[in-house]
Design an enzyme around this catalytic site. Sequence first.
Site, PDB file in Angstrom:
ATOM      1  CG  MET A  30     -31.358 -39.277 -90.938  1.00 11.85           C
ATOM      2  SD  MET A  30     -32.627 -40.265 -90.155  1.00 11.85           S
ATOM      3  CE  MET A  30     -32.097 -41.904 -90.598  1.00 11.85           C
ATOM      4  CG  ASN A  32     -22.722 -43.640 -88.911  1.00 13.69           C
ATOM      5  OD1 ASN A  32     -22.911 -44.673 -89.508  1.00 13.69           O
ATOM      6  ND2 ASN A  32     -21.673 -43.480 -88.122  1.00 13.69           N
ATOM      7  N   GLY A  36     -20.795 -42.605 -99.488  1.00 13.83           N
ATOM      8  CA  GLY A  36     -22.058 -42.354-100.202  1.00 13.83           C
ATOM      9  C   GLY A  36     -22.548 -40.937 -99.950  1.00 13.83           C
ATOM     10  CG  HIS A  37     -23.975 -39.731 -96.103  1.00 12.54           C
ATOM     11  ND1 HIS A  37     -23.610 -40.783 -95.303  1.00 12.54           N
ATOM     12  CD2 HIS A  37     -25.323 -39.650 -96.024  1.00 12.54           C
ATOM     13  CE1 HIS A  37     -24.686 -41.316 -94.752  1.00 12.54           C
ATOM     14  NE2 HIS A  37     -25.739 -40.662 -95.175  1.00 12.54           N
ATOM     15  CD  GLN A  61     -36.221 -40.433 -91.400  1.00 11.76           C
ATOM     16  OE1 GLN A  61     -36.206 -39.206 -91.529  1.00 11.76           O
ATOM     17  NE2 GLN A  61     -35.564 -41.220 -92.234  1.00 11.76           N
ATOM     18  CD  GLN A 155     -35.267 -40.687 -98.042  1.00 13.42           C
ATOM     19  OE1 GLN A 155     -35.569 -41.084 -96.928  1.00 13.42           O
ATOM     20  NE2 GLN A 155     -34.042 -40.286 -98.354  1.00 13.42           N
ATOM     21  CB  VAL A 178     -21.391 -44.592-103.373  1.00 14.03           C
ATOM     22  CG1 VAL A 178     -19.915 -44.926-103.200  1.00 14.03           C
ATOM     23  CG2 VAL A 178     -21.542 -43.226-104.029  1.00 14.03           C
ATOM     24  CG  MET A 186     -20.813 -47.414 -99.629  1.00 16.14           C
ATOM     25  SD  MET A 186     -19.528 -46.181 -99.477  1.00 16.14           S
ATOM     26  CE  MET A 186     -18.173 -47.102-100.175  1.00 16.14           C
TER      27      MET A 186
HETATM   28  O1  PAF Z   1     -32.129 -40.397 -96.244  1.00 18.33           O
HETATM   29  C1  PAF Z   1     -31.981 -39.898 -95.117  1.00 18.33           C
HETATM   30  O2  PAF Z   1     -30.886 -39.860 -94.561  1.00 18.33           O
HETATM   31  C2  PAF Z   1     -33.188 -39.352 -94.369  1.00 18.33           C
HETATM   32  O3  PAF Z   1     -34.333 -40.089 -94.653  1.00 18.33           O
HETATM   33  C3  PAF Z   1     -33.433 -37.862 -94.653  1.00 18.33           C
HETATM   34  C4  PAF Z   1     -33.750 -37.587 -96.112  1.00 18.33           C
HETATM   35  C5  PAF Z   1     -32.205 -37.055 -94.230  1.00 18.33           C
HETATM   36  C6  PAF Z   1     -34.628 -37.365 -93.823  1.00 18.33           C
HETATM   37  O4  PAF Z   1     -34.424 -37.551 -92.453  1.00 18.33           O
END
Ligand code: PAF
Length: 304
Positions: A30, A32, A36-37, A61, A155, A178, A186
């Site tokens: 999502m 930002n 971690g990403h 969501q 999730q 992370v 994070m």
């Molecule tokens: O974990 C997230 O950032 C969100 O829930 C995802 C998996 C991108 C779905 O919008």
Amino acid sequence: MDSVTTAAELRTRIAAWRRDGARIGFVPTMGNLHQGHFSLIELCRRQADRVVASVFVNPTQFGPNEDFARYPRTLAQDQAGLAAHGCDLLFAPAVEEMYPFGIGQTVRVEVPVVSAPLEGERRPGHFAGVATVVTKLLNLVRPDVAVFGRKDYQQLLVIERLARDLRLPVEIVGAPIVREANGLAMSSRNQYLSAEERERAGLIHSVLLGMQDEANAGAAVAEIERLAYNALEAAGFVVDYAVVRSAQTLLEPAAGQRDALVALVAARLGKTRLIDNIEIDPDAPVQSLFERDHASATNSRTDL
Ligand code: PAF
């Protein structure tokens, strides 16, 4: 790294790679983005020839009282970070591209049972929103492998289940959490914390380590949960849950169960809601409560 905003452009780009026999990896986000990403991108890079990321703040969501409107949107910065970490293509669609019939008329994907407890109880509709958008994204990208962070443990279970149940030909990979230097997992939401709260938020990880130790020492689940709850409340957190569950089903473990367990915490600090977890390996060496008390001066675990 190129960026596209429409499903048609995305499909054209990926089809060309497929014709060349490339293995496609995918990291949905999502935006930002933080370290971690980027660790997800790097893990994906090791498992695929081409890495696609998406940045889409998914309205379905978020609950009515959640932070959809103020969720941080930093696309230019995200693009630079993704390029620097080896992403090949960014998909950053508008809401209308993902929900062509409008949000009210979208086909919804519900994953029963595993969506129900914990986050599912506190955030009604959240996992249907996640499952719906992840199904759409997986259908658009058709990756061979898709990577999700283990911080959002429930999730990950929901997505693994949806991929298996819908027979999607994708391998779902969970990437390690992370952490900041003080143990705080994070998260994009950490930026809502004040400097003092950010420091204090490291306690969640210490409490989780304490829960892991107690579980490995054979303490009763109810007692582990009570002590964790009290430790967090005493430090000023408003605790949604601090629980030990079966790692595969998120059900309460039966007495004497030897399945893998997971300890999960959700707690508010000021206005910020934080979640974290630790997977408990049943074969990890058991440190007795007595030994742990004596060792506690030299490690960062919180004595529950
Ligand atoms: O974990 C997230 O950032 C969100 O829930 C995802 C998996 C991108 C779905 O919008």
